[in-house]
Design an enzyme around this catalytic site. Structure first.
Site, PDB file in Angstrom:
ATOM      1  N   HIS A   1      -6.576  -7.155  -4.078  1.00 38.19           N
ATOM      2  CA  HIS A   1      -7.816  -6.980  -3.312  1.00 38.19           C
ATOM      3  C   HIS A   1      -7.630  -5.915  -2.237  1.00 38.19           C
ATOM      4  CE1 HIS A   1     -11.572  -8.231  -1.379  1.00 38.19           C
ATOM      5  NE2 HIS A   1     -10.933  -8.206  -0.223  1.00 38.19           N
TER       6      HIS A   1
ATOM      7  N   ASP B   1      -8.641  -4.859   3.929  1.00 37.27           N
ATOM      8  CA  ASP B   1      -9.808  -4.472   4.719  1.00 37.27           C
ATOM      9  C   ASP B   1      -9.347  -3.576   5.856  1.00 37.27           C
ATOM     10  OD1 ASP B   1      -9.155  -6.166   7.078  1.00 37.27           O
ATOM     11  OD2 ASP B   1      -9.465  -7.794   5.643  1.00 37.27           O
TER      12      ASP B   1
ATOM     13  N   ASP C   1      -5.280 -11.754 -11.432  1.00 46.44           N
ATOM     14  CA  ASP C   1      -5.044 -10.373 -11.014  1.00 46.44           C
ATOM     15  C   ASP C   1      -6.339  -9.594 -11.108  1.00 46.44           C
ATOM     16  OD1 ASP C   1      -3.857  -7.998 -10.251  1.00 46.44           O
ATOM     17  OD2 ASP C   1      -3.246  -7.486 -12.297  1.00 46.44           O
TER      18      ASP C   1
ATOM     19  N   GLU D   1      -4.710 -11.090  -2.756  1.00 49.05           N
ATOM     20  CA  GLU D   1      -4.752 -10.174  -1.619  1.00 49.05           C
ATOM     21  C   GLU D   1      -3.387  -9.512  -1.433  1.00 49.05           C
ATOM     22  OE1 GLU D   1      -6.701 -10.281   2.869  1.00 49.05           O
ATOM     23  OE2 GLU D   1      -5.745 -12.071   2.078  1.00 49.05           O
TER      24      GLU D   1
END
Length: 837
Positions: A658, A340, A706, A715
């Site tokens: 991610h 993020d 995955d 992540e």
């Protein structure tokens, strides 16, 4: 056998039942969707204000606008869908996209926090496809919401759907990962010397025959397996296979046992040569506040993120959350923490520490130009330049003088609300906010700034001084505010990273300040801390919330004048023995075996390996280096899932971590994570909806997918790649132990005189010699005698042409300058490239 990306996605998100079985199960319950065939128009379906719903050839269609940032910026949905706790539902629909797109199909709570009971990412084609999923409702809800999130595209497109159905009475979905052959190996390979082990999954309870074959399929070694019983971390009955006695280098070896043949692997001295650089190159593409140049990272180029260029509101003048402060800070730069856009001081702290610690372990191993970053060629090792990018950000998070809580550090900075997948950093439109200060963040800044002060001193005295000043301010501020904890509920738009015990951060910061300054205040604090003599070696390993270990490791390895230094070193060896015992007992050779695996378990495995590697550095005992080598086998394929957790390493490796910008699984125009990116790995808590749907009841090693939507198991983060970089640099170190002893004595403070004696403790004459060591910080050689000295940064090399016979010694000396701080005698010396015993 490697699956195609489409096949893997189907495995992860499509229902496991046959179409006939799924249809039969779905017919058992009443239809929950109203007007799912659109025979009665579009009602009660609704859309956000930026779309118009219409029926076209019997399907609901809408033109989706381009230029939106998040998936939820465009939604089509239906409300008031009842769910019954424990009921398993079959959800199916037809959808098309022109051009092809990946959308979001969700069944969720209709209000904040929008809890998702089903989360899927259908790949929609122009011709259209039918999709089918199952999920079990964890709670009863009279008014759940079925939605299709369709935003986040730069260009406009057209979406159509039909035959939407949700019925109870379905069979629960059974997810079976493709684990390949039952013989599990390090798919990258093994070093010619050291351990070479594999794990065989079998029902057999007695020893089995095994064969090692070369690329020509010739048997080159054979033996018997060792039964190990049922492994608690995987639930598998396994045997260990040991071929450590076979040293011949070669490519594409395989092992056969119990009728199964492993994936291929190499035996070579250079298997880890590239991994340290790849693990470190990860950080450049994680940078905030700078354009990522495609000529430096082909396929990964992107505009600078969060620099105040629309649609960004940017990090150049970030306000606090309401009521927190009355100022704004320029916190541009640093690394994005994970997948993020958040930046966190406590996670940045351990990450930048480990990069600098890898450099401090062997400063000569890291070169300028090694990482191909914008700063390459400036005369500093690239690893320090990359660390500086983050350290500058950490400094910018300190409260300015004259403001309340001056010297404290803000805990984090991120978006006001969560953003969706995918979203390139420069397209993020949200307001960025500084969050309250915390004692933990302040002590992370104190520790890393003190560490940076000594490491940057030979290259940039002003930057070193700036860091030391910031470290002192942070230390004083933390002492004045010893219990200012991050709010555990402050998790909107970014992680909370809360920690209500910061005595370990105090110990770590005091240790770094003492090593750098030698001052009594910090020495006394270290000696008085319960962490100094306590057993800090957790079974689960150290991490951002458990940092006393960082102080202990540096006090043991970085020269300093602590009076109980021998005990500190012995304590590290005791910690290594603990992890060695865990590893020996584990059928997969894993130095980590709690009953449930943590979020980011792979980084904890690696951090335990750091302790064992440090024990090797302290003792030279081969058992510790062998343990690190065997531990890496788990990361690179010798595990229950038979896959490597490092992108680009091994025949089957994680590639869908991610991330909002390494999001190829959701947008084919975007890349997968760069080579050398570590996945967090198995996590027993499976917090994300995808993992909860597919992994209920999983044994710890099997709690992993995955998939880009599995943020709790897959992540990527800066503090997971940092131990990968440290450990891989250790593994790439080919230096052996040399039969030599060095005595170094120095006199004086600002200007000092040193004498060095090299003794040959071996049985062979040394003809011509080169001795290398590193100073603690900014010491400089001025004049030499008895040898020819040169210096690069803090690394000094002395060369002599004379012989050193067995049992004899040579002596040389020099004068030097020490601009500030302590001047301890170096403790690690390399003679002709090998470390003196």
């Amino acid at each position: 056998m490697t699956r195609s990306r489409a096949a893997l996605l189907a495995l992860l998100t499509m229902v496991a039942l046959s179409p006939a079985t799924a249809a039969h199960a779905a017919d058992e319950g009443p239809e929950q969707i109203v007007n799912g065939t659109f025979d009665a128009g579009t009602a009660p379906w609704w859309g956000t204000a930026n779309v118009t719903l219409a029926v076209d050839e019997g399907r609901l269609c809408a033109d989706i606008p381009g230029g939106t940032a998040n998936p939820w910026d465009v939604i089509i949905g239906q409300n008031d869908i009842p769910l019954v706790e424990g009921e398993t539902y079959a959800y199916k629909f037809y959808a098309s996209a022109t051009p092809a797109k990946v959308g979001r199909a969700l069944i969720q709570l209709p209000v904040d926090p929008w809890t998702q009971y089903l989360s899927a990412a259908p790949e929609m084609s122009v011709s259209g496809n039918s999709y089918s999923y199952t999920f079990t409702a964890p709670a009863s809800l009279p008014n759940s919401q079925v939605v299709f999130q369709l935003g986040g595209s730069a260009e406009p497109w057209r979406f159509c759907m039909d035959d939407v159905s949700l019925k109870g009475g379905a069979e629960p979905e059974v997810y079976e990962p493709d684990t390949g052959p039952r013989v599990r190996v390090n798919m990258v390979g093994y070093l010619p010397t050291g351990p070479k082990k594999a794990t065989v999954v079998t029902t057999a309870t007695t020893a089995l025959d095994w064969e090692l074959k070369n690329a020509a399929k010739e048997t080159v070694a054979q033996g018997k397996t060792t039964p190990r019983g049922v492994d608690s971390s995987s639930g598998q009955n396994v045997h260990t296979l040991d071929f450590s006695g076979y040293p011949k280098p070669g490519k594409d070896y395989t092992i056969t046992a119990d009728g199964e043949t492993s994936r291929p692997f190499d035996i070579d001295t250079g298997i880890y040569d590239q991994l340290p650089a790849d693990a470190l190159k990860f950080y450049y593409t994680q940078r905030s506040g700078i354009e990522i140049l495609d000529n430096l990272r082909p396929g990964y180029g992107r505009p600078a993120g969060h620099v105040g260029v629309a649609p960004n509101q940017g990090d150049v003048s970030v306000p606090c959350q309401p009521g927190v402060c009355d100022y704004s800070l320029n916190v541009k730069g640093g690394w994005y923490d994970a997948g993020d856009h958040g930046k966190y001081v406590v996670n940045g702290g351990i990450s930048v520490y480990q990069l600098m610690a890898a450099y401090e372990r062997d400063k000569a191993a890291f070169k300028d130009g090694q990482l191909n970053i914008p700063e390459s060629g400036n005369g500093r090792p690239d690893i320090l330049d990359e660390a500086r990018w983050e350290q500058e950000f950490l400094l910018s998070m300190q409260v300015p003088d004259g403001k309340p809580s001056a010297g404290m550090a803000h805990h984090k900075i991120h978006d006001q609300n969560w953003t969706g997948l995918p979203l390139l950093p420069h397209l993020d439109p949200q307001l960025r906010e500084l969050h309250p200060t915390s004692t933990a963040a302040t002590l992370n800044l104190a520790a890393t700034a003190a560490q940076a002060a000594r490491l940057f001193a030979p290259y940039d005295a002003a930057f070193a001084a700036k860091n030391l000043q910031a470290a002192r301010k942070a230390w004083a501020a933390a002492k004045a505010n010893p219990a200012k904890y991050a709010d555990p509920n402050d998790g909107t738009g970014g992680g909370a990273y809360n920690d209500d015990n910061v005595t370990d951060e105090f110990y770590w910061a005091a240790a770094e300040l003492y090593i750098t300054t030698g001052e009594k205040e910090f020495k006394d604090f270290v000696l008085a801390s319960p962490h100094h003599t306590g057993d800090i070696w957790r079974d689960r390993g150290f991490d951002w919330g458990n940092t006393a270990q960082l102080g202990r490791l540096d006090l043991a390895t970085v020269p300093n004048g602590l009076p109980d230094r021998a005990r500190v070193r012995q304590s590290v060896i005791e910690g290594a023995e603990k992890y060695l015992a865990i590893q020996k007992a584990h059928p997969y050779g894993l130095p980590y075996n709690p009953p449930d695996f943590d979020w980011g378990s792979n980084n904890l495995v690696l951090n335990n390996m750091v302790v064992m590697a440090t024990a090797f550095d302290l003792t030279g005992q081969e058992k510790y280096r062998s343990a690190v080598r065997e531990g890496m086998d788990y990361i690179l394929g010798r595990n229950a899932l038979n896959q490597s957790y490092v992108t680009g390493y091994g025949e089957v490796a994680s590639k869908n971590q991610h991330s909002r910008w390494y999001a190829h699984q959701l947008d084919p125009a975007l890349p997968n994570p760069p080579r050398g990116t570590l996945s967090g790995g198995p996590n027993s808590s499976i917090q994300d909806p995808l993992a909860q749907r597919l992994l209920q009841g999983c044994k710890p090693q099997f709690c992993y997918i995955d998939h880009i939507e599995s943020w709790s198991t897959n992540e990527l983060t800066i503090n997971w790649n940092s131990p990968l970089a440290w450990v891989s640099a250790f593994l790439a170190d080919k230096g052996q132990r040399s039969d030599c002893r060095v005595r170094y004595t120095a006199h004086g403070s600002g200007t000092f005189t040193a004498q060095v004696v090299i003794e040959n403790t071996g049985r062979h004459t040394v003809n011509g010699w080169s001795l290398r060591w590193s100073f603690l910080s900014g010491q400089r050689v001025r004049q030499d005698w008895g040898a020819q000295l040169s210096q690069s940064g803090s690394v000094v090399t002395a060369k002599g042409q004379n012989q050193i016979r067995p049992g004899k010694s040579v002596t040389f000396g020099f004068t030097g300058a020490n601009p500030w701080g302590p001047n301890p005698a170096p403790e690690v010396f390399h003679l002709n490239g090998d470390r003196c015993r």
